[in-house]
Design a protein around this motif. Structure first.
Motif, PDB file in Angstrom:
ATOM      1  N   ILE A  12       0.837  -1.187   0.000  1.00 40.32           N
ATOM      2  CA  ILE A  12       0.000   0.000   0.000  1.00 40.32           C
ATOM      3  C   ILE A  12       0.875   1.241   0.000  1.00 40.32           C
ATOM      4  CG2 ILE A  12      -1.700   1.308   1.354  1.00 40.32           C
ATOM      5  CD1 ILE A  12      -2.641  -1.462   2.444  1.00 40.32           C
ATOM      6  N   HIS A  13       0.568   2.185  -0.859  1.00 42.05           N
ATOM      7  CA  HIS A  13       1.254   3.469  -0.915  1.00 42.05           C
ATOM      8  C   HIS A  13       0.829   4.294   0.290  1.00 42.05           C
ATOM      9  CE1 HIS A  13       2.192   7.319  -3.465  1.00 42.05           C
ATOM     10  NE2 HIS A  13       2.679   7.383  -2.240  1.00 42.05           N
ATOM     11  N   VAL A  14       1.789   4.628   1.130  1.00 44.09           N
ATOM     12  CA  VAL A  14       1.509   5.432   2.316  1.00 44.09           C
ATOM     13  C   VAL A  14       2.055   6.834   2.097  1.00 44.09           C
ATOM     14  CG1 VAL A  14       1.810   5.649   4.813  1.00 44.09           C
ATOM     15  CG2 VAL A  14       1.687   3.376   3.770  1.00 44.09           C
ATOM     16  N   VAL A  15       1.196   7.821   2.202  1.00 41.42           N
ATOM     17  CA  VAL A  15       1.612   9.206   2.036  1.00 41.42           C
ATOM     18  C   VAL A  15       2.365   9.658   3.284  1.00 41.42           C
ATOM     19  CG1 VAL A  15       0.817  11.573   1.691  1.00 41.42           C
ATOM     20  CG2 VAL A  15      -0.332   9.674   0.521  1.00 41.42           C
ATOM     21  N   GLY A  16       3.540  10.217   3.093  1.00 38.88           N
ATOM     22  CA  GLY A  16       4.365  10.655   4.211  1.00 38.88           C
ATOM     23  C   GLY A  16       4.027  12.069   4.659  1.00 38.88           C
ATOM     24  N   GLY A  17       5.061  12.869   4.876  1.00 39.29           N
ATOM     25  CA  GLY A  17       4.877  14.227   5.368  1.00 39.29           C
ATOM     26  C   GLY A  17       5.158  14.321   6.850  1.00 39.29           C
ATOM     27  N   LYS A  18       4.618  15.351   7.488  1.00 40.20           N
ATOM     28  CA  LYS A  18       4.847  15.546   8.912  1.00 40.20           C
ATOM     29  C   LYS A  18       4.031  14.537   9.720  1.00 40.20           C
ATOM     30  CE  LYS A  18       6.024  20.442   8.602  1.00 40.20           C
ATOM     31  NZ  LYS A  18       5.694  21.827   9.051  1.00 40.20           N
ATOM     32  N   SER A  19       4.701  13.842  10.619  1.00 41.39           N
ATOM     33  CA  SER A  19       4.037  12.839  11.441  1.00 41.39           C
ATOM     34  C   SER A  19       4.720  12.811  12.804  1.00 41.39           C
ATOM     35  CB  SER A  19       4.091  11.469  10.753  1.00 41.39           C
ATOM     36  OG  SER A  19       3.272  10.528  11.428  1.00 41.39           O
ATOM     37  N   PHE A  20       4.583  11.713  13.512  1.00 43.66           N
ATOM     38  CA  PHE A  20       5.182  11.603  14.837  1.00 43.66           C
ATOM     39  C   PHE A  20       5.389  10.140  15.173  1.00 43.66           C
ATOM     40  CE2 PHE A  20       0.632  11.551  15.301  1.00 43.66           C
ATOM     41  CZ  PHE A  20       0.382  10.561  16.237  1.00 43.66           C
ATOM     42  N   VAL A  21       6.202   9.892  16.179  1.00 45.72           N
ATOM     43  CA  VAL A  21       6.448   8.544  16.677  1.00 45.72           C
ATOM     44  C   VAL A  21       6.443   8.596  18.196  1.00 45.72           C
ATOM     45  CG1 VAL A  21       8.964   8.822  16.589  1.00 45.72           C
ATOM     46  CG2 VAL A  21       7.987   6.531  16.557  1.00 45.72           C
ATOM     47  N   GLY A  22       5.898   7.559  18.829  1.00 51.43           N
ATOM     48  CA  GLY A  22       5.829   7.536  20.283  1.00 51.43           C
ATOM     49  C   GLY A  22       4.573   8.198  20.810  1.00 51.43           C
ATOM     50  N   THR A  23       4.538   8.417  22.114  1.00 53.10           N
ATOM     51  CA  THR A  23       3.348   8.963  22.760  1.00 53.10           C
ATOM     52  C   THR A  23       3.739   9.802  23.967  1.00 53.10           C
ATOM     53  OG1 THR A  23       1.282   8.392  23.905  1.00 53.10           O
ATOM     54  CG2 THR A  23       3.113   6.851  24.142  1.00 53.10           C
ATOM     55  N   ASN A  24       2.913  10.786  24.278  1.00 54.52           N
ATOM     56  CA  ASN A  24       3.102  11.572  25.499  1.00 54.52           C
ATOM     57  C   ASN A  24       2.345  10.971  26.675  1.00 54.52           C
ATOM     58  OD1 ASN A  24       4.845  13.542  24.459  1.00 54.52           O
ATOM     59  ND2 ASN A  24       3.140  14.702  23.580  1.00 54.52           N
ATOM     60  N   PRO A  26       2.883   7.502  27.849  1.00 53.62           N
ATOM     61  CA  PRO A  26       3.470   6.159  27.837  1.00 53.62           C
ATOM     62  C   PRO A  26       2.912   5.288  28.951  1.00 53.62           C
ATOM     63  CG  PRO A  26       5.013   7.735  28.765  1.00 53.62           C
ATOM     64  CD  PRO A  26       3.862   8.530  28.235  1.00 53.62           C
ATOM     65  N   VAL A  27       2.857   3.995  28.684  1.00 51.89           N
ATOM     66  CA  VAL A  27       2.361   3.028  29.661  1.00 51.89           C
ATOM     67  C   VAL A  27       3.513   2.222  30.243  1.00 51.89           C
ATOM     68  CG1 VAL A  27       0.879   1.018  30.025  1.00 51.89           C
ATOM     69  CG2 VAL A  27       0.111   2.884  28.528  1.00 51.89           C
ATOM     70  N   VAL A  28       4.359   1.690  29.374  1.00 52.68           N
ATOM     71  CA  VAL A  28       5.516   0.909  29.817  1.00 52.68           C
ATOM     72  C   VAL A  28       6.733   1.825  29.725  1.00 52.68           C
ATOM     73  CG1 VAL A  28       6.806  -1.235  29.544  1.00 52.68           C
ATOM     74  CG2 VAL A  28       4.387  -1.136  28.871  1.00 52.68           C
ATOM     75  N   LEU A  29       7.017   2.531  30.812  1.00 46.60           N
ATOM     76  CA  LEU A  29       8.026   3.589  30.783  1.00 46.60           C
ATOM     77  C   LEU A  29       9.409   3.082  30.410  1.00 46.60           C
ATOM     78  CD1 LEU A  29       6.990   5.609  33.963  1.00 46.60           C
ATOM     79  CD2 LEU A  29       6.332   6.001  31.587  1.00 46.60           C
ATOM     80  N   VAL A  30       9.759   1.891  30.887  1.00 49.16           N
ATOM     81  CA  VAL A  30      11.097   1.372  30.654  1.00 49.16           C
ATOM     82  C   VAL A  30      11.367   1.126  29.177  1.00 49.16           C
ATOM     83  CG1 VAL A  30      10.510  -1.077  30.915  1.00 49.16           C
ATOM     84  CG2 VAL A  30      12.810  -0.274  31.517  1.00 49.16           C
ATOM     85  N   ASP A  31      10.302   0.998  28.367  1.00 47.91           N
ATOM     86  CA  ASP A  31      10.477   0.727  26.938  1.00 47.91           C
ATOM     87  C   ASP A  31      10.735   1.976  26.117  1.00 47.91           C
ATOM     88  OD1 ASP A  31      10.095  -1.953  27.363  1.00 47.91           O
ATOM     89  OD2 ASP A  31       8.035  -2.012  26.625  1.00 47.91           O
ATOM     90  N   GLY A  32      10.647   3.145  26.729  1.00 47.47           N
ATOM     91  CA  GLY A  32      10.889   4.371  25.971  1.00 47.47           C
ATOM     92  C   GLY A  32       9.790   4.697  24.980  1.00 47.47           C
ATOM     93  N   GLU A  33       8.533   4.474  25.371  1.00 48.45           N
ATOM     94  CA  GLU A  33       7.407   4.778  24.483  1.00 48.45           C
ATOM     95  C   GLU A  33       7.232   6.283  24.264  1.00 48.45           C
ATOM     96  OE1 GLU A  33       4.699   0.992  25.995  1.00 48.45           O
ATOM     97  OE2 GLU A  33       3.998   3.040  26.291  1.00 48.45           O
ATOM     98  N   GLY A  34       7.742   7.076  25.179  1.00 51.49           N
ATOM     99  CA  GLY A  34       7.616   8.519  25.065  1.00 51.49           C
ATOM    100  C   GLY A  34       8.964   9.180  25.293  1.00 51.49           C
ATOM    101  N   PRO A  35       8.997  10.493  25.053  1.00 55.03           N
ATOM    102  CA  PRO A  35       7.877  11.334  24.641  1.00 55.03           C
ATOM    103  C   PRO A  35       7.601  11.233  23.140  1.00 55.03           C
ATOM    104  CG  PRO A  35       9.857  12.646  24.798  1.00 55.03           C
ATOM    105  CD  PRO A  35      10.233  11.263  25.268  1.00 55.03           C
ATOM    106  N   GLU A  36       6.437  11.746  22.736  1.00 58.28           N
ATOM    107  CA  GLU A  36       6.121  11.825  21.309  1.00 58.28           C
ATOM    108  C   GLU A  36       7.170  12.698  20.617  1.00 58.28           C
ATOM    109  OE1 GLU A  36       2.866  14.350  19.011  1.00 58.28           O
ATOM    110  OE2 GLU A  36       1.943  12.664  20.104  1.00 58.28           O
ATOM    111  N   ARG A  37       7.604  12.277  19.439  1.00 58.42           N
ATOM    112  CA  ARG A  37       8.633  13.008  18.706  1.00 58.42           C
ATOM    113  C   ARG A  37       8.153  13.272  17.283  1.00 58.42           C
ATOM    114  NH1 ARG A  37      10.654   8.548  20.615  1.00 58.42           N
ATOM    115  NH2 ARG A  37      11.442   7.676  18.656  1.00 58.42           N
ATOM    116  N   ALA A  38       8.339  14.496  16.827  1.00 55.91           N
ATOM    117  CA  ALA A  38       7.942  14.859  15.468  1.00 55.91           C
ATOM    118  C   ALA A  38       8.920  14.261  14.471  1.00 55.91           C
ATOM    119  CB  ALA A  38       7.906  16.377  15.324  1.00 55.91           C
ATOM    120  N   VAL A  39       8.393  13.775  13.357  1.00 55.19           N
ATOM    121  CA  VAL A  39       9.223  13.239  12.269  1.00 55.19           C
ATOM    122  C   VAL A  39       8.626  13.693  10.940  1.00 55.19           C
ATOM    123  CG1 VAL A  39       9.946  11.183  13.552  1.00 55.19           C
ATOM    124  CG2 VAL A  39       7.891  11.088  12.123  1.00 55.19           C
TER     125      VAL A  39
END
Length: 298
Positions: A12-24, A26-39
């Motif tokens: 599937i063709h996925v349109v890119g652009g401004k997005s983010f990864v992670g979350t503000n 987080p539930v499992v802190l040790v896994d580094g789920e946050g903070p949300e980061r712009a990409v």
């Protein structure tokens, strides 16, 4: 003569652009789920499903490829048999339901005596990052980045906990293949599966991707890093810089709210690139332009 290269599957063709990864949040802190980061992402293509046993069998037959689990002679297999769990716990294992099984491989996911009969349309498992990377190159693709994987799972730069939205899956609301019941003793199999499900099970997300929560963990291209100044984070990041851990996404059929609440989009896990397990697979991404994508359907 066997083909020198394989063929891409429906992507599937996925349109890119401004997005983010992670979350503000987080539930499992040790896994580094946050903070949300712009990409910012380029457009890319991603296969609608994880790679099946049938496709991986074609790869092995055409190239003679031998997976790392096959070369090692063993791999990790889940078992909740009380005797095995107690024995592992007594030996000091923090995850006593995981067993080192001689002869376990993608051909025999649970070890000798198990087979792929009736599971050719299920995701291939017992494949390491190195195995997944080799397959992806064979079909002219690559493994997705963590940011690409999350962007595709969310259906774009929208904030949602799961590929279908924010509704929690449970024994009454079946959105994906995860553990139901009491982990690790009782799996009621309300979703219809004790182990993996066919790759096109359940409803796809808004873009047409299947099973991006549960079923199998999916390898990404990225090294595993944690954005924190804690001692543990520094140790994890040191291993990542040495190429010792890679990011997996999506959770698996073994995840449960009480034990492994990692079937959320922002959740993540780390394993060394030579590791494999009975709940670990992958899907393939492609740089564009690529003649492999089609509109999302369903």
């Amino acid at each position: 003569m066997p083909p020198a290269t394989g063929t891409a599957d429906s992507a599937i063709h996925v349109v890119g652009g401004k997005s983010f990864v992670g979350t503000n949040a987080p539930v499992v802190l040790v896994d580094g789920e946050g903070p949300e980061r712009a990409v910012t992402l380029y457009d890319f293509a991603l296969e609608a499903t994880t790679v099946t046993n049938a496709r991986f069998a074609g790869f092995a037959a055409a190239t003679g490829y031998v997976t790392e689990a096959e070369r090692f002679g063993w791999s990790a297999v889940f078992s909740n048999e009380r005797e095995s769990v107690d024995r592992s716990a007594d030996s000091g294992s923090h995850l006593p339901w995981w067993q080192q099984i001689e002869g376990a491989s993608w051909r025999h996911p649970e070890g000798p005596g198990s087979s792929l009969n009736g599971r050719m349309d299920h995701p291939v498992v017992q494949v390491s990052w190195n195995d997944a990377y080799a397959f992806a190159r064979w079909v002219g693709g690559r493994l997705p980045s963590e940011a690409e994987w999350e962007h595709a799972a969310r259906g774009g730069p929208v904030r949602k906990r799961f590929p279908w939205g924010d509704d929690e899956p449970d024994d009454a609301n079946i959105f994906c293949n995860i553990w139901q019941g009491r982990f690790p003793d009782l799996n009621t199999e309300r979703d219809g599966y004790a182990l993996t499900a066919p790759v096109r099970s359940f409803e796809p997300n808004a873009l047409g991707f299947y099973c991006m929560s549960g079923n199998v963990w999916e390898w990404t291209h990225d090294a595993f890093r944690v954005r924190s100044i804690s001692k543990l984070a520094k140790q994890r990041n040191a291993r990542a810089l040495q190429g010792e851990e890679k990011v997996l996404k999506g959770g698996s059929f073994l995840c449960h709210f009480s034990y492994c609440y990692r079937y959320r989009i922002a959740a993540r896990m780390a394993m060394t690139p030579d590791s494999a397990g009975s709940n670990t697979g992958f899907r393939v991404a492609y740089d564009l332009p690529a003649q492999v994508h089609e509109p999302a359907s369903g």
